[in-house]
Motif scaffolding. Structure first.
Motif, PDB file in Angstrom:
ATOM      1  N   ILE A 198       0.840  -1.200   0.000  1.00  0.00           N
ATOM      2  CA  ILE A 198       0.000   0.000   0.000  1.00  0.00           C
ATOM      3  C   ILE A 198       0.873   1.247   0.000  1.00  0.00           C
ATOM      4  O   ILE A 198       0.640   2.195  -0.764  1.00  0.00           O
ATOM      5  CB  ILE A 198      -0.947  -0.005   1.220  1.00  0.00           C
ATOM      6  N   GLN A 199       1.895   1.255   0.862  1.00  0.00           N
ATOM      7  CA  GLN A 199       2.812   2.396   0.901  1.00  0.00           C
ATOM      8  C   GLN A 199       3.496   2.581  -0.446  1.00  0.00           C
ATOM      9  O   GLN A 199       3.646   3.711  -0.926  1.00  0.00           O
ATOM     10  CB  GLN A 199       3.856   2.180   1.995  1.00  0.00           C
TER      11      GLN A 199
ATOM     12  N   GLN B 259       3.864   5.601  -5.454  1.00  0.00           N
ATOM     13  CA  GLN B 259       3.817   5.696  -6.917  1.00  0.00           C
ATOM     14  C   GLN B 259       2.745   6.682  -7.363  1.00  0.00           C
ATOM     15  O   GLN B 259       2.970   7.495  -8.270  1.00  0.00           O
ATOM     16  CB  GLN B 259       3.538   4.327  -7.519  1.00  0.00           C
ATOM     17  N   LEU B 260       1.584   6.620  -6.706  1.00  0.00           N
ATOM     18  CA  LEU B 260       0.493   7.528  -7.053  1.00  0.00           C
ATOM     19  C   LEU B 260       0.874   8.967  -6.731  1.00  0.00           C
ATOM     20  O   LEU B 260       0.597   9.884  -7.514  1.00  0.00           O
ATOM     21  CB  LEU B 260      -0.782   7.137  -6.299  1.00  0.00           C
ATOM     22  N   ALA B 261       1.537   9.159  -5.576  1.00  0.00           N
ATOM     23  CA  ALA B 261       1.947  10.509  -5.183  1.00  0.00           C
ATOM     24  C   ALA B 261       3.008  11.053  -6.131  1.00  0.00           C
ATOM     25  O   ALA B 261       2.993  12.228  -6.502  1.00  0.00           O
ATOM     26  CB  ALA B 261       2.468  10.498  -3.748  1.00  0.00           C
ATOM     27  N   ASP B 262       3.948  10.168  -6.541  1.00  0.00           N
ATOM     28  CA  ASP B 262       5.025  10.601  -7.438  1.00  0.00           C
ATOM     29  C   ASP B 262       4.520  10.871  -8.848  1.00  0.00           C
ATOM     30  O   ASP B 262       5.208  11.530  -9.636  1.00  0.00           O
ATOM     31  CB  ASP B 262       6.130   9.530  -7.492  1.00  0.00           C
ATOM     32  N   ASN B 263       3.355  10.347  -9.173  1.00  0.00           N
ATOM     33  CA  ASN B 263       2.834  10.495 -10.543  1.00  0.00           C
ATOM     34  C   ASN B 263       1.456  11.159 -10.544  1.00  0.00           C
ATOM     35  O   ASN B 263       0.592  10.822 -11.363  1.00  0.00           O
ATOM     36  CB  ASN B 263       2.753   9.128 -11.228  1.00  0.00           C
ATOM     37  N   LYS B 264       1.269  12.106  -9.618  1.00  0.00           N
ATOM     38  CA  LYS B 264      -0.022  12.784  -9.522  1.00  0.00           C
ATOM     39  C   LYS B 264      -0.380  13.489 -10.826  1.00  0.00           C
ATOM     40  O   LYS B 264      -1.523  13.452 -11.277  1.00  0.00           O
ATOM     41  CB  LYS B 264       0.006  13.805  -8.378  1.00  0.00           C
TER      42      LYS B 264
ATOM     43  N   MET C 209       1.276   6.024 -21.366  1.00  0.00           N
ATOM     44  CA  MET C 209      -0.095   5.533 -21.285  1.00  0.00           C
ATOM     45  C   MET C 209      -0.193   4.234 -20.496  1.00  0.00           C
ATOM     46  O   MET C 209      -1.103   4.049 -19.678  1.00  0.00           O
ATOM     47  CB  MET C 209      -0.670   5.347 -22.691  1.00  0.00           C
ATOM     48  N   ASP C 210       0.764   3.325 -20.721  1.00  0.00           N
ATOM     49  CA  ASP C 210       0.727   2.060 -19.987  1.00  0.00           C
ATOM     50  C   ASP C 210       0.854   2.305 -18.487  1.00  0.00           C
ATOM     51  O   ASP C 210       0.150   1.680 -17.679  1.00  0.00           O
ATOM     52  CB  ASP C 210       1.844   1.132 -20.467  1.00  0.00           C
ATOM     53  N   MET C 211       1.757   3.220 -18.134  1.00  0.00           N
ATOM     54  CA  MET C 211       1.930   3.543 -16.722  1.00  0.00           C
ATOM     55  C   MET C 211       0.667   4.182 -16.167  1.00  0.00           C
ATOM     56  O   MET C 211       0.231   3.877 -15.047  1.00  0.00           O
ATOM     57  CB  MET C 211       3.123   4.491 -16.519  1.00  0.00           C
ATOM     58  N   ALA C 212       0.063   5.095 -16.943  1.00  0.00           N
ATOM     59  CA  ALA C 212      -1.154   5.771 -16.483  1.00  0.00           C
ATOM     60  C   ALA C 212      -2.278   4.772 -16.249  1.00  0.00           C
ATOM     61  O   ALA C 212      -2.981   4.840 -15.235  1.00  0.00           O
ATOM     62  CB  ALA C 212      -1.584   6.822 -17.517  1.00  0.00           C
ATOM     63  N   ARG C 213      -2.449   3.830 -17.185  1.00  0.00           N
ATOM     64  CA  ARG C 213      -3.489   2.806 -17.014  1.00  0.00           C
ATOM     65  C   ARG C 213      -3.168   1.921 -15.807  1.00  0.00           C
ATOM     66  O   ARG C 213      -4.060   1.531 -15.054  1.00  0.00           O
ATOM     67  CB  ARG C 213      -3.597   1.956 -18.278  1.00  0.00           C
TER      68      ARG C 213
ATOM     69  N   LYS D  58      -4.227   0.393 -10.232  1.00  0.00           N
ATOM     70  CA  LYS D  58      -3.757   0.269  -8.849  1.00  0.00           C
ATOM     71  C   LYS D  58      -4.610   1.095  -7.901  1.00  0.00           C
ATOM     72  O   LYS D  58      -4.921   0.661  -6.789  1.00  0.00           O
ATOM     73  CB  LYS D  58      -2.295   0.691  -8.748  1.00  0.00           C
ATOM     74  N   GLU D  59      -4.999   2.290  -8.348  1.00  0.00           N
ATOM     75  CA  GLU D  59      -5.789   3.174  -7.492  1.00  0.00           C
ATOM     76  C   GLU D  59      -7.182   2.614  -7.249  1.00  0.00           C
ATOM     77  O   GLU D  59      -7.693   2.655  -6.121  1.00  0.00           O
ATOM     78  CB  GLU D  59      -5.881   4.561  -8.115  1.00  0.00           C
TER      79      GLU D  59
END
Length: 669
Positions: free
Chosen positions: A253-254, A259-264, A428-432, A437-438
């Protein structure tokens, strides 16, 4: 432990044999400098591989296969085994050791296969003789783990850029591992093992006493106690397993949240593009609908073109209408004659011949029913044109405005989509993946945490019940045993054992409390030694709980862990490591653990770098730094020269792809 020498052959980037001597004593700093890709992490990996036989590092991508043999050597010896060798010489407890660990791999049809691993440990005698004492890989690893347990090695061998010690110390997910590791270093674990041994001795003695009593009830109670204790052990193992799953899920989770925070921005761009696509779809649909409406208005528009001639012809239409004698339909007259009843007045034509004659007369005089229909059409057309003249201009204007608005909205949405897609398409792959994940991974992980926590709570209730049962049965057994005087001697042994056990439990608890208290004080002291003067008063108090979760309190009593800068966080992590090593050294002035750090200055500003360079050599027995060229500028060079603590300087030189040389250097080079 002091590192003395490292030799590499066919290992990772190091094609030819390479060697590093590690500085110690007064000049105890070793600098290894190289640009990215020249093998700094390869040296770090070699140390970990030599000590623990592990091929992977924490920063390695999950699932990625790691190969340790030099790729060029494998290609040159296709389908033949190639051996990579790491030789590490070190000192421990005033004895010299040489550790050799090897791994053999081969390349066949483009695939690299591991063939074998081997390790040996030799002791160098006082006269310089080398005697192999351990020649089994697992035994070598066990020996090293007694010196520096694997689960605490990350305190002393770490990549500073990825150091998350403070996160672990403030997180339930990792505090258990931290606690076990710290207790290993501070020898608390040895005391705990002693407790377990005494507990088993007492249980064995009580079983013997129960068997000797010859009382079926005493034996039954003893068997029930053993059964319940066995169930307790099973449940505790279950809870350990569940706790591990909780820790793994919370760690993931962390990781996901980071990852979500780094790629907001990437996530926001993806959401914006998705939202704009919906806006554009709605606008495009509105354009189509409006165009259909406008096409439907073309016919009334063409009729309006004839509006100027209607004022001239309508008087004539009126006159023609008055001249018409077909005030009612010819069909009505015909139907009346056929039915014999007048459809207008209802008279029976048989009884009223005059009415029948009148209907026939009307039929004879009926002149132009077709003309009446035409007149109807003209009059209706005139009415419709007048109505259209009232509403059509506004309707057409509204349609036009709607068309313009919808078109602009579609164009604006498309412009945003095009602009944001420039960066988004490349990722795009990372965004998807982040979106999945979110919305999928995170909920699943939280569900895993909650599910396993619920199981732990349920098991804790069971443990409480079992504990009550065990205590009750032990009391009942005591009552029964007291009735048998011939067992007094054996009872005395058991009583002394349990007495020692309780005393040792008190000692362990007190020692753990004292160790945590001293560790807290040392962390604060070490932090103030390492940090710049302007932050000397940042920390008022350090608290380390029984679970080894750390609180850093400021002047206002608020926990600062989430508010300090990345540089301060790294300094605090180093302070914790130095404090831990200080306690583990049992009060000696010299801390007998090396500090081996990859990318040490990545998060530090220049002032903190200078201060750490000056202070760290005096706080550690050895300091080995793997530096990028950006971490060893003229400023850092000057700081190291002023510190007068650097014993050796090495530079990594990339000779060709897959080949790096380790060159001994000086500050003048």
């Amino acid at each position: 432990m002091k590192l003395q020498n490292l030799k590499l052959e066919n290992f990772r980037q190091f094609y030819n044999p390479q060697e590093i001597d590690f500085a110690a004593n007064d000049k105890n700093v070793t600098l290894i400098i190289g640009v990215n890709g020249t093998g700094k992490t390869g040296i770090f990996r070699a140390i970990i591989f030599a000590l623990y036989g592990e091929q992977r590092l924490q920063q390695d991508t999950t699932g990625e296969k790691v190969h340790l043999v030099n790729f060029q050597k494998l290609r040159e010896n296709s389908e033949k085994p190639v051996i990579a060798t790491v030789t590490l010489q070190f000192e421990y407890d005033n004895k010299q050791y040489i550790l050799v660990r090897k791994i053999a791999e081969s390349e066949q049809n483009g695939e690299i296969q591991e063939i074998s691993q081997d390790a040996s440990l030799s002791l160098i005698s006082d006269d310089g003789e080398t005697n192999e004492v351990i020649h089994d890989a697992n035994s070598v690893t066990d020996f090293i783990s007694q010196i520096l347990p694997a689960r605490v090695r990350n305190f002393f061998f770490f990549d500073a850029e990825r150091l998350q010690l403070l996160t672990d110390l403030s997180s339930n997910s990792s505090s258990t591992n931290i606690k076990q590791g710290v207790q290993d270093i501070l020898q608390v674990s040895n005391l705990q093992r002693s407790l377990n041994i005494l507990k088993r001795l007492h249980d064995t003695e009580m079983r013997s006493i129960s068997a000797a009593s010859g009382d079926p009830e005493i034996e039954r109670l003893s068997q029930q106690i053993d059964k319940d204790q066995s169930r307790v052990n099973e449940i505790q193992k279950e809870n350990t397993y569940y706790q591990q799953k909780v820790q793994a899920a919370q760690a993931e989770i962390q990781n996901v949240e980071k990852q979500l925070a780094d790629n907001k921005q990437l996530q926001q761009d993806k959401k914006d593009v998705d939202a704009q696509k919906k806006i554009k779809e709605t606008a495009d649909n509105a354009v189509v609908t409006t165009l259909k409406n406008m096409i439907g208005d073309i016919e009334p528009c063409s009729s309006i073109l004839a509006r100027d001639m209607f004022p001239q012809i309508m008087p004539q239409i009126k006159d023609m209408r008055e001249d018409q004698r077909d005030l009612f339909s010819k069909q009505v007259l015909t139907q009346s004659l056929q039915n014999g009843v007048c459809m207008l007045c209802g008279n029976d034509l048989g009884n009223h011949p005059e009415a029948e004659r009148h209907i026939n007369k009307l039929l004879e005089n009926y002149q132009s029913s077709e003309l009446s229909g035409i007149l109807d059409l003209v009059e209706r057309a005139n009415e419709r044109i007048n109505e259209d003249l009232q509403i059509l201009p506004d309707k057409m204007n509204n349609n036009y405005q709607s068309l313009v608005k919808s078109t602009e909205e579609a164009e604006k949405a498309q412009a945003i989509i095009d602009r944001k897609s420039v960066s988004l398409d490349a990722n795009m792959d990372m965004a998807r993946n982040l979106e999945e994940k979110e919305h999928t991974t995170l909920p699943e992980l939280h569900a895993t945490v909650n599910d396993n926590k619920a199981k732990i709570i349920s098991n804790e209730d069971k443990l409480e019940q079992l504990s009550d049962q065990i205590n009750e049965n032990q009391k009942n057994r005591e009552v029964k045993l007291n009735e048998q005087s011939e067992l007094a001697i054996q009872r005395s042994v058991a009583d002394k054992t349990i007495s020692i056990l309780k005393e040792l439990q008190t000692i362990v608890s007190e020692y753990d409390d004292e160790a945590r208290s001293e560790l807290s004080q040392q962390v604060k002291y070490m932090f103030n030694q390492l940090i710049t003067e302007q932050d000397q008063n940042l920390i008022k108090e350090v608290n380390i709980s029984k679970n080894y979760e750390m609180e850093i309190l400021g002047e206002n009593g608020i926990n600062l862990l989430n508010d300090i800068s990345m540089g301060q966080s790294q300094v605090l992590s180093l302070a914790f490591i130095f404090a831990l090593a200080k306690l583990a050294s049992k009060g000696r002035d010299e801390i007998d653990f090396p500090l081996f750090v990859d990318t040490p200055f990545a998060r530090l500003d220049s002032q903190i770098r200078d201060h750490i360079v000056q202070k760290t050599p005096g706080l550690s027995s050895q300091w080995v730094l793997l530096l990028t060229d950006t971490e060893f500028t003229s400023r850092e060079k000057t700081s190291f020269i002023k510190s007068n603590g650097v014993g050796y300087v090495y530079k990594l030189q990339k000779d060709s792809d897959g080949q790096t040389s380790i060159l001994k250097s000086t500050f003048e080079d």
